[in-house]
Design a protein around this motif. Sequence first.
Motif, PDB file in Angstrom:
ATOM      1  N   GLU A  20       0.822  -1.210   0.000  1.00  0.00           N
ATOM      2  CA  GLU A  20       0.000   0.000   0.000  1.00  0.00           C
ATOM      3  C   GLU A  20       0.855   1.259   0.000  1.00  0.00           C
ATOM      4  OE1 GLU A  20      -2.587  -0.372   3.335  1.00  0.00           O
ATOM      5  OE2 GLU A  20      -3.760  -2.024   2.470  1.00  0.00           O
ATOM      6  N   GLU A  49       1.101   4.221  -2.943  1.00  0.00           N
ATOM      7  CA  GLU A  49       0.888   5.624  -2.608  1.00  0.00           C
ATOM      8  C   GLU A  49       2.064   6.480  -3.060  1.00  0.00           C
ATOM      9  OE1 GLU A  49       0.029   8.423   1.333  1.00  0.00           O
ATOM     10  OE2 GLU A  49       0.085   6.235   1.501  1.00  0.00           O
ATOM     11  N   GLN A  69      -5.215  -9.281  -3.741  1.00  0.00           N
ATOM     12  CA  GLN A  69      -6.034 -10.091  -2.834  1.00  0.00           C
ATOM     13  C   GLN A  69      -6.175 -11.532  -3.313  1.00  0.00           C
ATOM     14  OE1 GLN A  69      -9.688  -7.891  -2.424  1.00  0.00           O
ATOM     15  NE2 GLN A  69      -8.699  -6.202  -1.316  1.00  0.00           N
ATOM     16  N   MET A 129      -5.064  -3.609  -5.981  1.00  0.00           N
ATOM     17  CA  MET A 129      -5.267  -4.305  -4.715  1.00  0.00           C
ATOM     18  C   MET A 129      -6.227  -5.485  -4.878  1.00  0.00           C
ATOM     19  SD  MET A 129      -3.229  -3.023  -2.594  1.00  0.00           S
ATOM     20  CE  MET A 129      -3.803  -3.945  -1.174  1.00  0.00           C
ATOM     21  N   ARG A 130      -7.153  -5.389  -5.835  1.00  0.00           N
ATOM     22  CA  ARG A 130      -8.008  -6.551  -6.115  1.00  0.00           C
ATOM     23  C   ARG A 130      -7.174  -7.701  -6.678  1.00  0.00           C
ATOM     24  NH1 ARG A 130     -11.732  -2.583  -7.860  1.00  0.00           N
ATOM     25  NH2 ARG A 130     -11.123  -2.900 -10.058  1.00  0.00           N
ATOM     26  N   ARG A 171      -8.958   4.685  -8.219  1.00  0.00           N
ATOM     27  CA  ARG A 171      -9.398   3.499  -8.946  1.00  0.00           C
ATOM     28  C   ARG A 171      -8.229   2.615  -9.364  1.00  0.00           C
ATOM     29  NH1 ARG A 171     -11.532   3.964 -13.606  1.00  0.00           N
ATOM     30  NH2 ARG A 171     -10.917   6.119 -14.069  1.00  0.00           N
ATOM     31  N   GLU A 172      -7.080   3.225  -9.671  1.00  0.00           N
ATOM     32  CA  GLU A 172      -5.920   2.421 -10.043  1.00  0.00           C
ATOM     33  C   GLU A 172      -5.451   1.578  -8.865  1.00  0.00           C
ATOM     34  OE1 GLU A 172      -1.530   2.928 -12.179  1.00  0.00           O
ATOM     35  OE2 GLU A 172      -2.539   4.679 -11.302  1.00  0.00           O
ATOM     36  N   ARG A 173      -5.410   2.181  -7.686  1.00  0.00           N
ATOM     37  CA  ARG A 173      -5.020   1.438  -6.489  1.00  0.00           C
ATOM     38  C   ARG A 173      -6.010   0.308  -6.216  1.00  0.00           C
ATOM     39  NH1 ARG A 173      -6.827   0.790  -1.594  1.00  0.00           N
ATOM     40  NH2 ARG A 173      -5.399   0.441   0.174  1.00  0.00           N
ATOM     41  N   ASP A 174      -7.301   0.584  -6.326  1.00  0.00           N
ATOM     42  CA  ASP A 174      -8.307  -0.447  -6.073  1.00  0.00           C
ATOM     43  C   ASP A 174      -8.150  -1.611  -7.053  1.00  0.00           C
ATOM     44  OD1 ASP A 174      -9.274   1.177  -4.084  1.00  0.00           O
ATOM     45  OD2 ASP A 174     -10.891   2.026  -5.303  1.00  0.00           O
ATOM     46  N   TYR A 175      -7.869  -1.292  -8.304  1.00  0.00           N
ATOM     47  CA  TYR A 175      -7.682  -2.323  -9.331  1.00  0.00           C
ATOM     48  C   TYR A 175      -6.506  -3.239  -8.976  1.00  0.00           C
ATOM     49  CZ  TYR A 175      -6.210  -4.221 -13.881  1.00  0.00           C
ATOM     50  OH  TYR A 175      -5.799  -5.048 -14.900  1.00  0.00           O
TER      51      TYR A 175
END
Length: 401
Positions: free
Chosen positions: A147, A151, A168, A164-165, A158-162
Amino acid sequence: MMELFCLEHKKLWRRGTTRGCVLVCFVYAVLFGCILSFQWITFGSSNHTDSFENNFDGYNMIRDCQAYARAFGDKLTDEAFQQMVRDYQEAEAAGRETQLTDWYKLQSWISTLYPELVDSGTYQLALSYVNPDRLTGFYERRQQAVETFLEISGQVGRERDYLMRMEQRVQKPFRYEWTEGWSVVLTSVAGETGIVLAVFLAIVLAPLFAGEWKNETNVLILTTENGWHKTAFAKILAGLSFTLEFFAVIAVGQVASQLFFLGTAGWDMPVQNIKLIAVAPMNMLQAELYEYAFILLGMLGYAGVVMLLSAVIRSSVLTLVSGLAAVFVPVAMDSYLPFWLQKTKDLLPLVGSGTDIFRTNTLCIFGKYIWLPYLLVTIPVLIGACCIPFAVRGWSRRMKV
């Protein structure tokens, strides 16, 4: 058409430069890059009595390293990590050889996850003095490291969420076996072969069309029953066929060497054992398949580019120079380009790297983020496919002049 293809294919392989390029590349990429590297240069036991440093016993050393790693269990847990560090420190204190350990990876993990334990005032490895009992919360710290990296890289929203998915889907705790062998395969052997093959592929394919002018056979082709159109397609099929055969010779040689020296142990380890902050949900085997797919598809795309240049340029030498420039000029300009342009130029055939699977690079296309490695195995071959009709048309115009 098939007969014409066979004739062009034989003509291509009969050239001394073709056979010479395949032989030299095989010696470099398989004999030196794999066999001698595994047996001597990289994994031979340390020899402090001569300038070559290593003994010619890599096969046995690899088996010893694999057996040593299995002593720490099947999973990379806090307890296993602590024990690996503790064993390294005990071996170092007793003056025993530490080559059996994954010491390079252990040091990297400590520096990445436990920076507060690293003494910047000493040149000694943190692995040598850190208290093993303080190496706890491995996966929680790794999550925080991923993370933090995103940063710092400006990959937020949205790029971070993509990304991190994707992360996972990485299975935890990690499977663990001896890692260094796979690290060499994925970062050096398969990771660096593509740009080497580009040089020899350009040498072979540069005269494919341009050579007809040097040999003064252009007028003869126009008077034959097949003419320039069918001949052009036969040449292109011969060039693509050679590209596949060239790749097969090198890839089979490398994989056979890998199976002999390293076996299949550790194929299901996650690539995070090599680079902790990677987000790709891949194991070692999947990563290797991806890298060879990147090389193959990149070679096909690059073959299309070189054949286009050969069709529109009458000089084989100028075609060769232009073909090499298509790869090495973008690579040389890398540090002078803005980051978004660096990522974009990597989509050119064999300009990027299969090792991007260890990175978090993305491109935003029509408002949707796409992980760069997905594009690296699709765009280059599409570029090559687009070059083929232009190669036929370009050569036809030259022939009619």
